[in-house]
Design an enzyme around this catalytic site. Structure first.
Site, short mmCIF file in Angstrom:
data_model
loop_
_atom_site.label_atom_id
_atom_site.label_comp_id
_atom_site.label_asym_id
_atom_site.label_seq_id
_atom_site.Cartn_x
_atom_site.Cartn_y
_atom_site.Cartn_z
N ILE A 86 -0.08 -9.89 2.48
CA ILE A 86 -0.76 -9.23 3.59
C ILE A 86 -1.07 -7.76 3.31
O ILE A 86 -1.67 -7.08 4.15
CB ILE A 86 0.05 -9.35 4.90
CG1 ILE A 86 1.46 -8.80 4.73
CG2 ILE A 86 0.07 -10.79 5.37
CD1 ILE A 86 2.29 -8.82 6.03
N GLY A 87 -0.66 -7.26 2.15
CA GLY A 87 -0.96 -5.88 1.81
C GLY A 87 -0.52 -5.55 0.41
O GLY A 87 0.33 -6.23 -0.16
N GLY A 112 -0.42 -2.01 -2.63
CA GLY A 112 -0.69 -0.62 -2.97
C GLY A 112 -0.35 -0.39 -4.42
O GLY A 112 -0.13 -1.34 -5.19
N MET A 168 2.29 0.77 -5.79
CA MET A 168 3.64 0.50 -6.27
C MET A 168 4.27 -0.74 -5.67
O MET A 168 5.31 -1.20 -6.13
CB MET A 168 4.56 1.70 -5.98
CG MET A 168 4.95 1.88 -4.53
SD MET A 168 6.18 3.20 -4.33
CE MET A 168 6.54 3.06 -2.57
N ALA A 169 3.67 -1.33 -4.65
CA ALA A 169 4.31 -2.45 -3.98
C ALA A 169 3.29 -3.40 -3.37
O ALA A 169 2.12 -3.05 -3.19
CB ALA A 169 5.26 -1.94 -2.89
N VAL A 189 3.10 -6.43 -0.10
CA VAL A 189 3.77 -6.87 1.12
C VAL A 189 3.39 -8.32 1.39
O VAL A 189 2.21 -8.68 1.36
CB VAL A 189 3.39 -5.97 2.32
CG1 VAL A 189 4.14 -6.42 3.57
CG2 VAL A 189 3.68 -4.51 2.02
N ASP A 237 3.38 11.30 5.94
CA ASP A 237 2.17 10.52 5.69
C ASP A 237 1.71 9.81 6.95
O ASP A 237 1.26 8.66 6.91
CB ASP A 237 2.41 9.50 4.57
CG ASP A 237 1.11 8.99 3.95
OD1 ASP A 237 0.10 9.73 4.00
OD2 ASP A 237 1.11 7.87 3.41
#
Length: 301
Positions: free
Chosen positions: A18-19, A21, A23-24, A26, A135
């Site tokens: 579902i996501g 970036g 570095m990771a 999800v 952020d």
């Protein structure tokens, strides 16, 4: 996929990604023990992943355990070792605030104030734990299907005892929401988050952030040099009291902003009241070594 170890404990049944970036990633998972869907954030174990990213992930896992608020995504559990690095969180069904604004163009004042109050409530708890998010942006605020705010992603948050993982000469944060003091000195404080919320209020009311440069650096520098047009100069239907709040929250000097999210929340709670319709435009003033200001254009004693 090979760069990520997604060999999660057996209790997690991965449904979909579902996501993602730098570095990771999800994943939406079914947690058989909790009997509910959860969001599981998994850190890349690729050897090329910067050590600073791993440290930030570990710090995020540590910090989110301290925060308890209905306006902040709930942390369930996490693990950090050489074989797997993940954290399990509440799965929020809804849309990012960024998506809500993109779909609707701009929000009406009453809805923008409602969301801003909820964000301020959540950040009161964050700051009470001596944590600075650094952020806050519209893509890190989820709006559930019932209209509740959920603040997410503490990947670059810091606390009083956090190690600093910022590389020299690089700014950490999203350029559209950067407080001026973060650009050069990287002096994060609760007022940095207050500034970011002020920018989010502007974005909700106008439909886009106030500063948009040709490059990320140009956008960032505008926070330091360019004034922000009062929101009611763009849309006159925005009450003066609400415009004053945005102006005060986005002051260039952090000592001229609200000194806490609770102060900001209290002002938001009454800004649409009829008794404030005659409020005058804000005038920020400095007095001796202590800088003081008034929303009503006069010095405080």
């Amino acid at each position: 996929m090979s760069a990520f170890n997604i060999n999660l404990p057996e209790k997690y049944i991965i449904k979909k990604e579902i996501g993602s970036g730098g570095m990771a990633r999800v994943f939406l998972c079914e947690d058989k023990e909790l009997g509910k869907y959860v969001a599981v954030k998994v850190l890349s174990l690729d050897p090329s992943t910067p050590t600073s990213n791993q440290q930030r992930f570990k710090e995020e896992m540590r910090l989110v355990q301290y925060i308890k608020s209905p306006y902040i995504v709930k942390f369930y559990e996490g693990k950090y070792d050489k074989h797997i690095k993940y954290l399990s969180m509440e799965y929020v069904q809804g849309k990012m605030l960024k998506e809500v604004i993109e779909m609707q163009g701009r929000l009406q004042p009453d809805r923008a104030v409602d969301f801003a109050i909820q964000i301020a409530k959540g950040f009161s708890e964050i700051h009470a734990q001596n944590i600075v998010h650094r952020d806050l942006k519209t893509s890190n605020v989820m709006i559930t299907n019932t209209g509740q705010v959920k603040i997410i992603d503490f990947g670059i948050a810091i606390s009083d005892d956090s190690a600093r993982f910022t590389q020299t000469g690089k700014v950490i944060g999203s350029v559209h929401y950067l407080a001026p003091e973060l650009i050069d000195k990287q002096e994060a404080s609760p007022q940095s988050d207050i500034y970011a919320l002020g920018i989010i209020m502007y974005e909700m009311l106008i439909g886009h952030p106030p500063h948009r440069g040709k490059t990320p650096l140009e956008t960032a520098l505008k926070h330091r040099t360019d004034p922000i047009t009062p929101v009611n100069k763009i849309y006159p239907n925005i009450p003066q009291a609400l415009a004053n709040i945005v102006t005060k929250a986005t002051a260039k000097k952090k000592e001229l902003r609200y000194q806490s999210m609770r102060q900001l929340e209290a002002d938001l709670a009454t800004c649409l009241d009829q008794k404030r319709v005659t409020e005058k435009p804000i005038v920020l003033e400095e007095r001796s070594s202590l800088r003081r200001f008034s929303l009503f254009g006069r010095r405080k004693p």
